[in-house]
Scaffold this motif. Sequence first.
Motif, mmCIF file in Angstrom:
data_model
loop_
_atom_site.group_PDB
_atom_site.id
_atom_site.type_symbol
_atom_site.label_atom_id
_atom_site.label_comp_id
_atom_site.label_asym_id
_atom_site.label_seq_id
_atom_site.Cartn_x
_atom_site.Cartn_y
_atom_site.Cartn_z
ATOM 1 N N UNK A 4 97.038 107.276 110.105
ATOM 2 C CA UNK A 4 97.609 106.634 108.978
ATOM 3 C C UNK A 4 97.385 107.605 107.187
ATOM 4 N N UNK A 5 98.603 108.053 107.085
ATOM 5 C CA UNK A 5 98.517 108.807 105.847
ATOM 6 C C UNK A 5 98.757 107.949 104.627
ATOM 7 N N UNK A 6 97.972 107.980 103.748
ATOM 8 C CA UNK A 6 98.007 107.270 102.604
ATOM 9 C C UNK A 6 99.523 107.361 101.907
ATOM 10 N N UNK A 7 100.076 106.245 101.560
ATOM 11 C CA UNK A 7 101.210 106.589 100.765
ATOM 12 C C UNK A 7 101.281 106.743 99.451
ATOM 13 N N UNK A 182 84.498 117.706 104.313
ATOM 14 C CA UNK A 182 85.258 116.949 105.151
ATOM 15 C C UNK A 182 86.510 116.600 104.744
ATOM 16 N N UNK A 183 87.135 116.977 103.779
ATOM 17 C CA UNK A 183 88.337 117.096 103.508
ATOM 18 C C UNK A 183 89.217 115.560 102.747
ATOM 19 N N UNK A 187 92.306 116.413 100.795
ATOM 20 C CA UNK A 187 93.649 115.709 101.395
ATOM 21 C C UNK A 187 94.265 114.620 100.261
ATOM 22 N N UNK A 188 93.256 114.133 99.549
ATOM 23 C CA UNK A 188 93.686 113.159 98.588
ATOM 24 C C UNK A 188 94.454 113.865 97.465
ATOM 25 N N UNK A 189 93.885 114.843 96.968
ATOM 26 C CA UNK A 189 94.559 115.751 96.025
ATOM 27 C C UNK A 189 95.727 116.102 96.474
ATOM 28 N N UNK A 190 96.009 116.650 97.523
ATOM 29 C CA UNK A 190 97.148 117.163 98.257
ATOM 30 C C UNK A 190 98.169 116.202 98.213
ATOM 31 N N UNK A 244 92.731 116.826 108.340
ATOM 32 C CA UNK A 244 93.439 118.242 108.854
ATOM 33 C C UNK A 244 94.897 117.919 108.812
ATOM 34 N N UNK A 245 95.260 116.822 109.209
ATOM 35 C CA UNK A 245 96.838 116.562 109.132
ATOM 36 C C UNK A 245 97.130 116.670 107.857
ATOM 37 N N UNK A 246 96.836 115.992 107.046
ATOM 38 C CA UNK A 246 97.214 116.102 105.678
ATOM 39 C C UNK A 246 97.134 117.459 105.010
ATOM 40 N N UNK A 247 96.161 118.227 105.173
ATOM 41 C CA UNK A 247 95.715 119.390 104.796
ATOM 42 C C UNK A 247 96.650 120.605 105.211
#
Lengths: 322, 322
Positions: A4-7, A182-183, A187-190, A244-247
């Motif tokens: 679940x990638x945050x929108x 842990x990312x 990942x949130x920044x990205x 990892x997926x987001x990064x």
Amino acid sequence: MELTIPSMSDIKRAHTRIARHILQTPVLTSHSIDEMVGASVYFKCENFQKVGAFKMRGAVNAIFSIVPENRTKGFATHSSGNHAQAVALASKMAGVKAYIVMPSNSAEVKKNAAIGYGAEVIFCEPTLKSREDTLKKVIAETGATFIPPYDDPAIIAGQATAAKELMEEVVDLNVVMAPVGGGGLLSGTALACHYLSPKTAVIGAEPELADDAYQSVKKGKLMPAKPPVTIADGLRTSLSPLTFEIIRNHVKEIVTVSETEIVDAMRIIWERMKIIIEPSCAVPFAALLKRKEEFKGQKIGIILTGGNVDLEDLPFGKSFAK
Amino acid sequence: MELTIPSMSDIKRAHTRIARHILQTPVLTSHSIDEMVGASVYFKCENFQKVGAFKMRGAVNAIFSIVPENRTKGFATHSSGNHAQAVALASKMAGVKAYIVMPSNSAEVKKNAAIGYGAEVIFCEPTLKSREDTLKKVIAETGATFIPPYDDPAIIAGQATAAKELMEEVVDLNVVMAPVGGGGLLSGTALACHYLSPKTAVIGAEPELADDAYQSVKKGKLMPAKPPVTIADGLRTSLSPLTFEIIRNHVKEIVTVSETEIVDAMRIIWERMKIIIEPSCAVPFAALLKRKEEFKGQKIGIILTGGNVDLEDLPFGKSFAK
């Protein structure tokens, strides 16, 4: 497993949700650092955040995302670091109990900080297995809800609000840099940059001694963490499948730095800016110093992640292997 | 001897004169410190000022008060502390040379800081006589103008602008607190409050081990300084006739604090506010903590004077005689 990638909406809702519980931290600049780097650097000061770290954003968002009826049995996590304090304080704000599993060798000051926020601290052996087993037991006994440190969309959306605030205050950033453990923050920044300022490149920074994110991106698959030896103690954890997926999709590059480079960068920020940052927090600035030729004349945002250090055990003047 | 007390106009003109050369430093607050004290505390952060200390205000005002035709031979002072850096940088801004007389046992870092601002550093023996003799010689040889550290109306008017900015940002302060060494900052603060907010009481704070201002006010005459042993190295100097005259008329009280109280107060500000202050700078907050029962519910301004510390020789965890 579906990730679940945050929108964009998740991040905006997170910001609205947490706004009255957290501080909108200042963005500081320094002429002497700009001269040193040859760029304009904007430091988002999460070291001034409640509990002294950005972790407060994710913890508040995760806890207040849960409807009040489901908060009554409290919240639990295992952490010896800033996430422990964040879950403790966010639980207190929600009016419920926090259960923090900590390794028995944790610093007295960290134990006392969590207790100071009203948390119950449960000690375990200093191994990941003991931490996880103890946490399971606590949850089974109390019915508390687990608040993970980073592998969770609500945590990631919460951490994303630091970059969101930075970009609302400083427009047209060429680059935003954040450390990666842990990312959750990176990942949130990205995602925040991807949604709100797609021309802004996001660069992660990582200790060479804990370069699992660098290795994972390079090899295209999740690589395990190395032994936790870097002075940047907040970055000893490894990526999860979600972070990892987001990064891999939204971070341009991971830059690694040595222990000496971390301490040198930390010292420059202490001396020039007169603010206290912890070693993990110095890692992106160390990466910028190392690669400054590539960033000449650009507008660079850096998330300063936290300021919790042991004042009786500072690294200045100590020797670190190059 | 006729003493020249700076007027309200002198302070306003000083502020206009220095505004584009100095930083308008932020005023920070801390919920946890307010809770600890039971009052609202507003910290004027001169530790973020150029050269890391309020001394920049007085030095810039003194130097830029002099018409350009009379600046060409440069400026000179004797100092091993923040005033040295301030005269060095202000001279650089004025485009002229600075000559700084420093005791030969000064820290390497202070010498290098002055040289970094383009000053010529001249070493002398570590005695007041050698400092004064060497300064005279330098002035005789170079024609440079002496910029005194505190015993000068232009210096006092410059230092007064910190309190002026604080009161422009935070109205109706009950009290403003500042440390006292030579008395330049405290006398300037007292005049600023006297002219701009006469209901605001001004309280000086001083180390017990350097309590010449306390003794002078108590006895109604200028008392000599004690041996310079306090950790608050910026406060080892003693009042001049001019600063004493202003302080005796416009400062409500001088509160003295022990070495342990200074280090404890410094540590609280480092840990809670994540900002770096030097020992001298912690003295007013130590005084507030010591006497907090008297200030319940009030609005207190504190001038945080500077943030220049040796990171390899910090006082935390060390023992101080009570």
